[in-house]
Design an enzyme around this catalytic site. Structure first.
Site, PDB file in Angstrom:
ATOM      1  N   GLU A   1     -25.144  12.773 -26.713  1.00  0.00           N
ATOM      2  CA  GLU A   1     -26.221  12.127 -27.065  1.00  0.00           C
ATOM      3  C   GLU A   1     -26.241  12.917 -28.783  1.00  0.00           C
ATOM      4  O   GLU A   1     -27.426  12.789 -28.660  1.00  0.00           O
ATOM      5  CB  GLU A   1     -27.476  11.896 -26.000  1.00  0.00           C
ATOM      6  CG  GLU A   1     -26.898  10.685 -25.575  1.00  0.00           C
ATOM      7  CD  GLU A   1     -28.486  10.271 -24.292  1.00  0.00           C
ATOM      8  OE1 GLU A   1     -29.452  11.496 -24.725  1.00  0.00           O
ATOM      9  OE2 GLU A   1     -28.270   9.642 -23.339  1.00  0.00           O
TER      10      GLU A   1
ATOM     11  N   GLU B   1     -24.221   4.765 -19.468  1.00  0.00           N
ATOM     12  CA  GLU B   1     -24.985   5.524 -18.610  1.00  0.00           C
ATOM     13  C   GLU B   1     -26.246   4.588 -17.939  1.00  0.00           C
ATOM     14  O   GLU B   1     -27.257   4.341 -19.868  1.00  0.00           O
ATOM     15  CB  GLU B   1     -26.077   6.530 -19.082  1.00  0.00           C
ATOM     16  CG  GLU B   1     -25.257   7.789 -18.887  1.00  0.00           C
ATOM     17  CD  GLU B   1     -26.024   8.986 -19.224  1.00  0.00           C
ATOM     18  OE1 GLU B   1     -27.976   9.133 -19.020  1.00  0.00           O
ATOM     19  OE2 GLU B   1     -25.457  10.434 -19.857  1.00  0.00           O
TER      20      GLU B   1
HETATM   21  C1  GAL Z   1     -29.244  10.707 -20.606  1.00  0.00           C
HETATM   22  C2  GAL Z   1     -28.420  12.217 -21.151  1.00  0.00           C
HETATM   23  C3  GAL Z   1     -27.722  12.030 -19.483  1.00  0.00           C
HETATM   24  C4  GAL Z   1     -29.636  12.522 -18.784  1.00  0.00           C
HETATM   25  C5  GAL Z   1     -30.221  11.389 -18.393  1.00  0.00           C
HETATM   26  C6  GAL Z   1     -31.360  11.431 -18.340  1.00  0.00           C
HETATM   27  O1  GAL Z   1     -30.442  10.639 -21.864  1.00  0.00           O
HETATM   28  O2  GAL Z   1     -27.607  11.463 -21.644  1.00  0.00           O
HETATM   29  O3  GAL Z   1     -27.548  14.040 -19.702  1.00  0.00           O
HETATM   30  O4  GAL Z   1     -30.719  13.393 -18.770  1.00  0.00           O
HETATM   31  O5  GAL Z   1     -30.349  11.019 -20.007  1.00  0.00           O
HETATM   32  O6  GAL Z   1     -31.447  11.741 -16.512  1.00  0.00           O
END
Ligand code: GAL
Length: 743
Positions: free
Chosen positions: A185, A256
């Site tokens: 990110e 994600e």
């Molecule tokens: C994303 C990040 C993850 C985790 C998630 C929230 O933005 O890439 O590592 O922090 O948010 O759980």
């Protein structure tokens, strides 16, 4: 054929492919605009995050088997630099940090791996995965075009890649790793600020460096629109259907798909209704997505001091399909499994063509994928958030609940609808175990000789992490102040003086002349705070001792590595005859950590000269900071175990020398948005648990216990009562599904 023989054959086939790959044919992973291509085949890949240090090696195989049974193809994990390289050049890949064993377990079960090396990982992990020593490398600046940083990042990335190569773990070598990630990110680094030219230079360097390592598998950068070729930029979020990769020849990947959310001490528990998650996934696939990863599929536990934030809880349950303890969470697990099955039935059509989109009404659409060989799959969508719809598609009627997608793998039969859930919610109970914690003893943390034992002194206040290098959550700030006997408050003249202590975070306990005067805490959103409270001063020398407590180092935010922790000042005594006295710039002494930590009170083998006192005799002591210990036998059975710490305040707990994590019975504030999925609620996450402690139960891995005489040690900061601590068993009852169908 019986399913067992089918699965045996499949396993044989899988291993044959691996063997053939490694010995004869050059195996490869590539990509095109439609999908990740493994050994010449475009694939729809279903992935789930399981972070190896957040469970125990004894749990791994079961978790991965459950993931496979739930329809997953890939296990995704970050690599956590700070646990692997605790000091420069000293590596640790043992126990929960045994990355190779974890990947080989995934391989054994027959799934692929997406290895997200980072090495910045965010992940609610302490310091975002960076080792704290990195901050003190001369001339360093994190995540930008900076020589010392790039050298360290390259060193660690290379080390991990080489380890994987040595074990033949990349798919190009016949192993299970099909994708790798560099950075994480990066786009967010510039949130609200423009990225500087040095940032672009860095991201180009990172891509080139990673690709140059010759893994034979594609690299991904998530949430980085400028990911340079051939690195694929991927999406993270609650929904990613509108995402497009930065080049037309890259596939649409969702690294994600948030299955729930993490919790912070003092906050509510988050949940994501599975109907909404399934809808988001189906919508992503219908719009041409070909790889999605649940973050998290199993969240697990932030053991020890691994939680970041600050203030992230020890539980990292995440409302994931497999819960913190490794048990299936229904209806989430089962409903997603049904979804995966339906998607897989469409795989050939999905990877063969772009969809033809037809409107079926104002909010209703059909997405049709047809392969040249005549296979056809359709996704019928109703985007209206609270009205059901009846649509006609290819002369047939279909009923679509609000905010839902039906999947028709043959363009005729509706095999799955994202809003029609056939599983009932699992009923979780924390039941008493037959194991009693016996013979509690206590030891008062020694705060009488702080100044004498302190090794650091300074004029003024120093940064907590600079002093502790994060070897402990605790740092004492100690000073003294002379009070004249002529002060009028000493003769009851006017109000008592008070002290004001400003801290950059995260918590402070104030002691005046060895007596506790109060505490103050920050929050994840606002780490800094000011303690204000009356103080009992006497004529002559008064000792002021402030115990500053870190609750996990930040893992996200603009150059979070530079944020301060601990007491930054001003520290003011107010209400004296001459107004206020500023103590900020006077001489302060510092003690890193607790005496009990230095004496290793937590260790079952520690030889300590400490006199533990029977709890019943100790209760008269007014000391605020206490160590407690007791013994217990392992409960019979194999249900997962937890400590019920509802009677405690705040601190840390260890069993047989292993840290279970930080605990804190701070109540979740505010009003919770309800989680009922009653047709109108369409937020991706809802909240539970307002007005209750955010985390009352703490996972105790079974494998950390011996049959008898297990040692529990608790360090308690707020005067909680250990005699009420109990060991409970987590049981889950999954009621029969609402309407039958094979599983
Ligand atoms: C994303 C990040 C993850 C985790 C998630 C929230 O933005 O890439 O590592 O922090 O948010 O759980």
């Amino acid at each position: 054929m019986e399913t067992t023989s089918v699965s045996k054959l499949l396993t044989l086939f899988f291993f044959t492919v691996l063997f053939v790959c490694s010995e004869l044919i050059h195996c490869s992973v590539t990509y095109d605009k439609k999908a990740i291509v493994i050994n010449g085949q475009r694939r729809i890949l279903i992935s789930g995050s399981i972070h190896y240090p957040r469970s125990t090696p004894e749990m791994w195989e079961d978790l991965i088997q459950k993931a496979k049974h739930g329809g997953l193809d890939v296990i995704d994990t970050y690599v956590f630099w700070n646990v692997h390289e605790p000091s420069p050049g000293n590596y640790n890949f043992e126990g929960r940090y045994d990355l190779v064993r974890f990947i080989k377990t995934v391989q054994k079960v027959g799934l692929y791996v997406h290895l997200r090396i980072g090495p910045y990982v965010c992940a609610e992990w302490n310091f975002g995965g960076f080792p704290v020593w990195l901050k003190y490398v001369p001339g360093i600046s994190f995540r930008t075009d900076n020589g010392p940083f790039k050298a360290a990042m390259q060193g660690f990335t290379q080390k991990i890649v080489q380890m994987m190569k040595n074990e033949k773990l990349f798919q190009s070598q016949g192993g299970p790793i099909i994708l790798a990630q560099i950075e994480n990110e990066f786009k967010l680094l510039g949130k609200g600020r423009a990225l500087a030219p040095a940032d672009y230079k860095y991201i180009n360097w990172a891509a080139k460096m990673a690709v140059g390592l010759g893994t034979g598998v594609p690299w991904v950068m998530c949430k980085e629109d400028d990911a340079p070729d051939p690195v694929i930029n991927a999406c993270n979020g609650f929904y990613c259907d509108d995402f497009s990769p930065n080049k037309p020849y890259k596939p649409k990947l969702w690294t994600e798909a948030w299955s729930g959310w993490f919790t912070e001490f003092g906050g509510p528990i988050y949940q994501r209704p599975v109907e909404d998650l399934a809808f988001a996934v189906a919508r992503f696939i219908q719009k041409g997505g070909s790889y999605f990863n649940y973050y998290m599929y199993h969240g697990g536990t932030n053991f020890g001091r691994s939680a970041g934030g600050p203030f992230v809880t020890t539980s990292y349950d995440y409302d994931a399909p497999i819960d913190e303890y490794g048990l299936l969470r229904e209806p989430k697990y089962g409903h997603l499994k049904d979804l995966h099955k339906a998607i897989k039935q469409c795989e050939h059509a999905l990877v063969s063509s772009d969809p033809t989109v037809t409107s079926l009404g104002t909010y209703e659409q059909a997405y049709v994928f047809s392969s040249g060989t005549g296979t056809c799959a359709a996704f019928l969508a109703n985007f209206h958030s609270n009205s059901a719809a009846r649509v006609t598609f290819k002369n047939k009627h279909y009923d679509l609940p609000p905010w839902s997608i039906s999947i028709l793998p043959d363009c005729k039969t509706d095999v799955f609808n994202t809003a029609r859930v056939r599983f009932q919610a699992s009923q979780i109970q924390m039941l008493p175990s037959n194991s009693r914690l016996f013979s509690w003893e206590t030891y008062d943390e020694d705060i009488t000789s702080l100044e004498e034992s302190s090794r650091i002194t300074a004029s003024g206040l120093i940064d907590q992490i600079n002093a502790t290098r994060d070897t402990s959550d605790y740092l004492w700030y100690i000073t003294s102040v002379e009070i004249s006997s002529s002060e009028s408050f000493l003769r009851g003249g006017h109000n008592k003086p008070s002290i004001s202590v400003h801290s950059a975070g995260h918590a402070v306990h104030v002691f005046i002349n060895g007596k506790f005067s109060g505490s103050a805490f920050g929050t994840r959103e606002d780490r800094s705070f000011t303690f204000n409270g009356p103080v009992n001063l006497r004529a002559g020398t008064n000792k002021i001792a402030l115990l500053s407590v870190a609750v996990g180092l930040p893992n996200v935010g603009y150059h979070f590595e530079a944020w301060k922790t601990g007491i930054t000042g001003p520290v003011l005594l107010q209400g004296l005859d001459h107004g206020q006295k500023d103590l900020t710039w006077q001489k302060w002494s510092y003690q890193v950590g607790l005496k009990g930590e230095a004496m290793n009170l937590v260790s079952p083998n520690g030889v300590s000269s400490v006199d533990w006192v029977r709890e019943s005799l100790a209760s008269q002591s007014l000391q605020q900071l206490k160590w407690h210990r007791a013994y217990f036998n392992a409960p019979v059975g194999n249900e997962p175990l937890a400590l019920d710490l509802g009677s405690m305040g705040k601190g840390q707990v260890w069993i047989n020398g292993q840290s279970i994590g930080r605990y804190w019975m701070v109540y979740a504030k505010g009003d919770c948005k309800p989680c009922s999925y009653a047709g109108t609620y369409r937020e991706p996450k809802c909240q539970l648990g307002c007005g209750q402690p955010t985390q009352r139960w703490y996972h105790v891995p079974r494998s950390w216990l011996k049959p008898t005489r297990n040692l529990i040690v608790v360090f308690e900061e707020l005067g909680g009562n250990p005699e009420k601590i109990s060991l409970v068993k987590r049981t889950v009852h999954i009621p029969a599904s609402k309407h039958s169908s094979e599983n």
